[in-house]
Motif scaffolding. Structure first.
Motif, PDB file in Angstrom:
ATOM      1  N   GLY B 458       0.869  -1.178   0.000  1.00 35.24           N
ATOM      2  CA  GLY B 458       0.000   0.000   0.000  1.00 35.24           C
ATOM      3  C   GLY B 458       0.907   1.230   0.000  1.00 35.24           C
ATOM      4  N   ARG B 459       0.354   2.373  -0.302  1.00 38.44           N
ATOM      5  CA  ARG B 459       1.173   3.589  -0.276  1.00 38.44           C
ATOM      6  C   ARG B 459       1.443   3.996   1.163  1.00 38.44           C
ATOM      7  NH1 ARG B 459      -0.387   8.202  -4.474  1.00 38.44           N
ATOM      8  NH2 ARG B 459       1.563   8.910  -3.548  1.00 38.44           N
ATOM      9  N   TYR B 460       2.562   4.675   1.356  1.00 35.61           N
ATOM     10  CA  TYR B 460       2.791   5.253   2.682  1.00 35.61           C
ATOM     11  C   TYR B 460       3.130   6.735   2.542  1.00 35.61           C
ATOM     12  CZ  TYR B 460       7.953   5.243   2.214  1.00 35.61           C
ATOM     13  OH  TYR B 460       9.240   5.486   1.826  1.00 35.61           O
ATOM     14  N   GLU B 461       2.810   7.448   3.609  1.00 42.50           N
ATOM     15  CA  GLU B 461       3.183   8.859   3.703  1.00 42.50           C
ATOM     16  C   GLU B 461       4.397   8.944   4.601  1.00 42.50           C
ATOM     17  OE1 GLU B 461       1.989  11.696   2.470  1.00 42.50           O
ATOM     18  OE2 GLU B 461       0.605  10.485   1.260  1.00 42.50           O
ATOM     19  N   PRO B 462       5.505   9.493   4.143  1.00 41.06           N
ATOM     20  CA  PRO B 462       6.718   9.505   4.971  1.00 41.06           C
ATOM     21  C   PRO B 462       6.492  10.030   6.396  1.00 41.06           C
ATOM     22  CG  PRO B 462       7.253  10.176   2.749  1.00 41.06           C
ATOM     23  CD  PRO B 462       5.757  10.002   2.788  1.00 41.06           C
ATOM     24  N   SER B 463       5.623  11.015   6.558  1.00 42.15           N
ATOM     25  CA  SER B 463       5.488  11.622   7.888  1.00 42.15           C
ATOM     26  C   SER B 463       4.771  10.718   8.887  1.00 42.15           C
ATOM     27  CB  SER B 463       4.725  12.939   7.769  1.00 42.15           C
ATOM     28  OG  SER B 463       3.412  12.654   7.292  1.00 42.15           O
ATOM     29  N   ARG B 464       3.995   9.742   8.405  1.00 50.51           N
ATOM     30  CA  ARG B 464       3.285   8.882   9.361  1.00 50.51           C
ATOM     31  C   ARG B 464       3.421   7.402   8.980  1.00 50.51           C
ATOM     32  NH1 ARG B 464      -2.147   7.837   7.558  1.00 50.51           N
ATOM     33  NH2 ARG B 464      -2.479   8.744   5.515  1.00 50.51           N
ATOM     34  N   ALA B 465       4.513   7.093   8.331  1.00 54.24           N
ATOM     35  CA  ALA B 465       4.694   5.750   7.779  1.00 54.24           C
ATOM     36  C   ALA B 465       4.687   4.667   8.862  1.00 54.24           C
ATOM     37  CB  ALA B 465       5.996   5.693   6.989  1.00 54.24           C
ATOM     38  N   LEU B 466       5.366   4.927   9.974  1.00 55.95           N
ATOM     39  CA  LEU B 466       5.437   3.890  11.014  1.00 55.95           C
ATOM     40  C   LEU B 466       4.062   3.611  11.606  1.00 55.95           C
ATOM     41  CD1 LEU B 466       8.768   4.651  12.898  1.00 55.95           C
ATOM     42  CD2 LEU B 466       8.287   2.813  11.262  1.00 55.95           C
ATOM     43  N   ALA B 467       3.282   4.637  11.768  1.00 55.02           N
ATOM     44  CA  ALA B 467       1.931   4.449  12.313  1.00 55.02           C
ATOM     45  C   ALA B 467       1.051   3.697  11.321  1.00 55.02           C
ATOM     46  CB  ALA B 467       1.313   5.808  12.662  1.00 55.02           C
ATOM     47  N   GLN B 468       1.207   4.006  10.040  1.00 54.03           N
ATOM     48  CA  GLN B 468       0.433   3.280   9.011  1.00 54.03           C
ATOM     49  C   GLN B 468       0.769   1.792   9.072  1.00 54.03           C
ATOM     50  OE1 GLN B 468       1.921   5.901   5.764  1.00 54.03           O
ATOM     51  NE2 GLN B 468      -0.212   5.959   5.081  1.00 54.03           N
ATOM     52  N   TRP B 469       2.066   1.514   9.101  1.00 53.12           N
ATOM     53  CA  TRP B 469       2.502   0.109   9.145  1.00 53.12           C
ATOM     54  C   TRP B 469       1.994  -0.577  10.414  1.00 53.12           C
ATOM     55  CZ3 TRP B 469       5.517  -2.367  12.777  1.00 53.12           C
ATOM     56  CH2 TRP B 469       5.862  -3.691  12.467  1.00 53.12           C
ATOM     57  N   ALA B 471      -0.557   0.010  12.190  1.00 58.23           N
ATOM     58  CA  ALA B 471      -2.001  -0.248  12.162  1.00 58.23           C
ATOM     59  C   ALA B 471      -2.308  -1.505  11.349  1.00 58.23           C
ATOM     60  CB  ALA B 471      -2.735   0.963  11.574  1.00 58.23           C
ATOM     61  N   VAL B 472      -1.639  -1.657  10.217  1.00 55.76           N
ATOM     62  CA  VAL B 472      -1.881  -2.840   9.380  1.00 55.76           C
ATOM     63  C   VAL B 472      -1.351  -4.093  10.084  1.00 55.76           C
ATOM     64  CG1 VAL B 472      -1.487  -3.909   7.128  1.00 55.76           C
ATOM     65  CG2 VAL B 472      -1.744  -1.415   7.296  1.00 55.76           C
ATOM     66  N   LYS B 473      -0.160  -3.978  10.651  1.00 58.81           N
ATOM     67  CA  LYS B 473       0.448  -5.115  11.341  1.00 58.81           C
ATOM     68  C   LYS B 473      -0.439  -5.556  12.511  1.00 58.81           C
ATOM     69  CE  LYS B 473       3.858  -7.961  12.510  1.00 58.81           C
ATOM     70  NZ  LYS B 473       4.185  -9.127  11.655  1.00 58.81           N
ATOM     71  N   ARG B 474      -0.978  -4.590  13.230  1.00 61.39           N
ATOM     72  CA  ARG B 474      -1.838  -4.904  14.374  1.00 61.39           C
ATOM     73  C   ARG B 474      -3.110  -5.609  13.905  1.00 61.39           C
ATOM     74  NH1 ARG B 474      -3.322  -0.089  16.029  1.00 61.39           N
ATOM     75  NH2 ARG B 474      -1.150   0.322  16.573  1.00 61.39           N
TER      76      ARG B 474
END
Lengths: 534, 534
Positions: B458-469, B471-474
């Motif tokens: 999926g696309r990520y936004e550099p400023s919130r990439a870790l949070a995006q990841w 959320a999906v991982k969780r």
């Protein structure tokens, strides 16, 4: 339990013990084979004549529903079925008898018995089929214990279900081999785990001792058949995740496998079952020399063919077990089985390997498509295999000591190990018993080495029989350890092997195990003296 | 170590990272596949621009011969190669860098490093190939530690010998996959253990994480390849008996397997090697529906045929991995190999089973008798398999998050699990990334269930990439645990999976493990936070 068809002192069913005439015939036959003169006729013990110490502890009313101190229950939970056990029982010595016997119906009763033991300072000895040959179920505990309770799992023996889609079954730990297979057979399944104790031993006992089974290669021990296990320990119950495989940390199952009752009581397990085999192919090859049979077995073990049977018999074993094809030589028994396909090409290739190593196979490959007896060498061997423990008990009645021990080593280590083991045991038999016979077979083979299994017999003198046995056992065990071979491939440690196990096991692993025991069994009541020194 | 050809931030060799033109091409291709507009072009980080905290601790003179605090060594020992690692490194965040890096030459230096850590209050993170995808080698430790030392085993990487009679080899833990196979190849042998990290990961790392390997059935993980193992713990060194199999108590080896550096450092092992395969047969069957391919895989897994390859690819996986035979459907890749015999009949039977479950196989069975590429679906898949981690790093440079997770469950549990996992991950991708793609394959299959392996992008936004990841991982991990599936079949626990592992593992087993850790690592310096909460 007084209607128990099992002998209170010997292996197996009482009705299968030899009567006076059969004892005389056995004495003649074995006396001739050993080349000694007359063998004695020792009458079996009388259960009513055995003297038994009064119970040192009494169960509280809260346990009355499933705990007894009845004389016969205590007698029947005194010993396993090793040579030392049979001999002491035959001589009427039941001094290590437990004071109480518990027959819990559920985990709550298991926990209640544990809690009471911790409170009363009594040792708790878990009891499956009572077939240990290494003193694993004997309450031979230190005087610091106020008494001992044997906890018999026979009432927790249900085959809960057969999960046909996943080929698994949840089974109570107290279920015996035949009971498990009878339940599984209804849906066309089988566990196909046949230790020599199969008739009486239990799933829980197999897991606690990492029992070896039917298959000579691949899934050789119960370890590989256990998907998950439940354990009740004094600190509480735990169950491992019921998934086919996980890479999440050290495998929790492995703490139950081989725990020998020292960490808790295994109450049930989910095991992997198999569809009943439809095709079987077998062959036996004869070799002039044991070395050739060993080379052939090594080549088959390293071929990736994974035969269900790949057993080497030395000339003595082949003769004793009436494998007629061997005709004075060594034998390699090969077999394949499948529920899915005819293992014809695998069998052909394995036999080709055996012939390339100097084997002869005049009868060729035998095939059968049901569970019947095909008259093959493998079938002859299987009958002798299940009769073995009966013969051991019968021999005790004619003054002959018969016992077995087993190990596992690298292929390259076998020749020197075998030479030294045979010579150490022969010398000990000569010195202590006036001679005897040692024989060897392989029960399992791995790509990296075989599991040799030794049998020995010699005369014993009733007055010093235990010392005679101990001398031979010590000679054998010392020889195994001198070569770095394991003290046991599948008989477990118990109390008999502990001194050699202490030397084999890494010291820091022993410390780790001690720490685990303190955590799961803070009062140390679980089978004291097994795995760890008291 | 500044001549290291490996990227300091991404997977693998620096020369294989895409240049600006290749990034633009990748952006176009992936943008189109995802159906999104322009993807960004993110330049790789510059090693000289990365800022690094000064070392918090200094090594004493006694360790000077093998311990350094050089900047590049510290940078290169900051992260494994999970998505989270690659992203943080790409963004120049090296804040968890260890203060010191040790390159011990022998066990004495390993012990000296441990002793110093205990004294100085520093955490010790064992380091193999640095390819962990679960935060297993990251010094993300609590503030109570004065600092952290990464202990890199690369100098303890000798292939000591190949024991041709027993098919075993003693190998230093720091040896990588290619180094091991190159040494074994000289005598015609191979380990045949190919995790996706094969190029860089090490024997010690495989053992510590119970890595999954080449074979889809039978010997699926390194566990089965380890005959014995040596471990240096803060309390001392221990080595398990080098015998093919033993039934003496709980298997000591199993305490090292999966220990993830939390109980000690694995320094060497005796492993089982194989003669190089001479015959290979493979086939790929196409199915209209994933369910059919799953049924076929189950039947093959339960047949006893033990194929080396038995991998299901869902339609998306088959497309992404360019398995042309699948043509929009699901695929089942089947393969057999042997050094002893042509596995022709096993292959024929497995394919027969696949066809009986609705598969089509227009190309039939392919055979080859050397290591070459036969153009088969399996070979196409293998190339894509080894390229996978490179692609993940490249995607990070075009603003695309790509990660994988894997599990294991019963056959009967798969359908519902799969549905819920795909929907949970898809929803999380939609919510947090504006959409994405999830695909599934089976990496290993057991008679009782498959090991499904999921990939998502999926696309990520550099400023919130870790949070995006996160959320999906969780979402993925919660779905796995809700169905009782394991949090990891072969990626290990590390720090990333610990919260879900805590729920999966029996609580009393955690207590037991804690007791073992206190015994082997009294100061708790070994990889704190892995396996057990600090």
């Amino acid at each position: 339990m007084s209607d128990d068809p099992r002998s209170f002192w010997a292996w197996g069913l009482t009705e299968r013990l030899p009567d006076a005439a059969a004892r005389r015939a056995l004495a003649r036959r074995v006396g001739a084979a050993l080349g000694v003169g007359d063998l004695p006729d020792i009458p079996p013990p009388d259960i009513d004549a055995v003297s038994l110490r009064p119970p040192r502890v009494r169960a509280p009313a809260s346990l009355a529903g499933f705990v007894t101190d009845a004389r016969e229950d205590r007698l029947r939970h005194t010993y396993g079925r090793g040579w030392r056990d049979i001999l002491r029982a035959l001589q009427g010595d039941f001094s290590p008898a437990p004071d109480l016997v518990a027959y819990p119906r559920d985990e709550a009763e298991v926990s209640a018995a544990m809690a009471w033991c911790a409170e009363a300072g009594a040792a708790l000895v878990p009891w499956g089929g009572g077939t240990s040959v290494v003193g694993g179920v004997e309450a031979e505990v230190s005087p610091r214990w106020a008494g001992a309770l044997a906890l018999d799992l026979r009432r927790m023996a249900r085959v809960h279900d057969v999960d046909v889609a996943n080929l698994t079954s949840r089974i109570g730990a107290g279920a015996t081999g035949p009971a498990i297979d009878a339940a599984l057979a209804r849906s066309g399944h089988t566990l196909r785990h046949y230790p020599q104790s199969y008739e009486f031993s239990t799933l829980g006992g197999w897991i606690a001792t990492r029992a070896g089974g039917h298959f000579a290669t691949g899934y050789t021990r119960i370890d590989d058949r256990v998907q998950s296990v439940r354990v009740v320990s004094p600190s509480g119950a735990w169950e491992t995740p019921a998934v086919p495989s996980s890479g999440a940390g050290p495998d929790p199952k492995r703490l139950a496998l081989g725990s020998e009752g020292a960490l808790g009581v295994i109450t049930e397990a989910v095991v992997r079952v198999l569809p009943r085999p439809r095709w079987r192919r077998s062959a036996s090859a004869r070799f002039d020399a044991m070395e050739q049979a060993v080379s052939a077995a090594r080549a088959v073990a390293q071929s990736g063919l994974l035969p269900s049977n790949c057993r080497v018999l030395d000339p003595t074993e082949a003769f004793i077990n009436r494998v007629d094809d061997a005709a004075g030589g060594a034998a390699l028994l090969l077999g394949f089985e499948s529920a899915d396909h005819d293992p014809e090409s695998a069998m052909a290739r394995a036999l080709e390997i055996a012939l390339a190593h100097g084997g002869e196979c005049p009868r060729g490959v035998l095939a059968r498509d049901d569970a019947g007896d095909d008259g093959s060498a493998a079938a002859q061997w299987r009958r002798a295999f299940l009769d073995g423990p009966y013969l051991q008990s019968a021999l005790a009645l004619v003054g002959v000591m018969a016992d077995t021990f087993e190990t596992c080593c690298a292929w390259s280590a076998f020749e020197a190990l075998h030479r030294d083991v045979v010579s150490a045991v022969s010398e000990a038999l000569a010195e202590h018993c006036g001679g005897g016979v040692v024989s060897c077979r392989f029960t399992h083979v791995y790509p990296d080495g075989p599991a040799p299994y030794y049998s020995f017999i010699g005369r014993y003198e009733p007055s010093r029989a235990l010392a005679q046995w101990a001398a031979v056992k010590r000679a054998a065990s010392d020889a195994l350890r001198a070569h770095g071979a394991t003290i046991t491939h599948h008989h477990a440690v118990g109390r008999t092997h502990r001194p050699w196990y202490d030397g084999e096991r890494p010291a820091l692993f022993a410390d780790a195990l001690r720490a685990v025991k303190r955590t799961l069994d803070p009062a140390g009541v679980m089978n004291p003296g097994v795995l760890l020194r008291e």
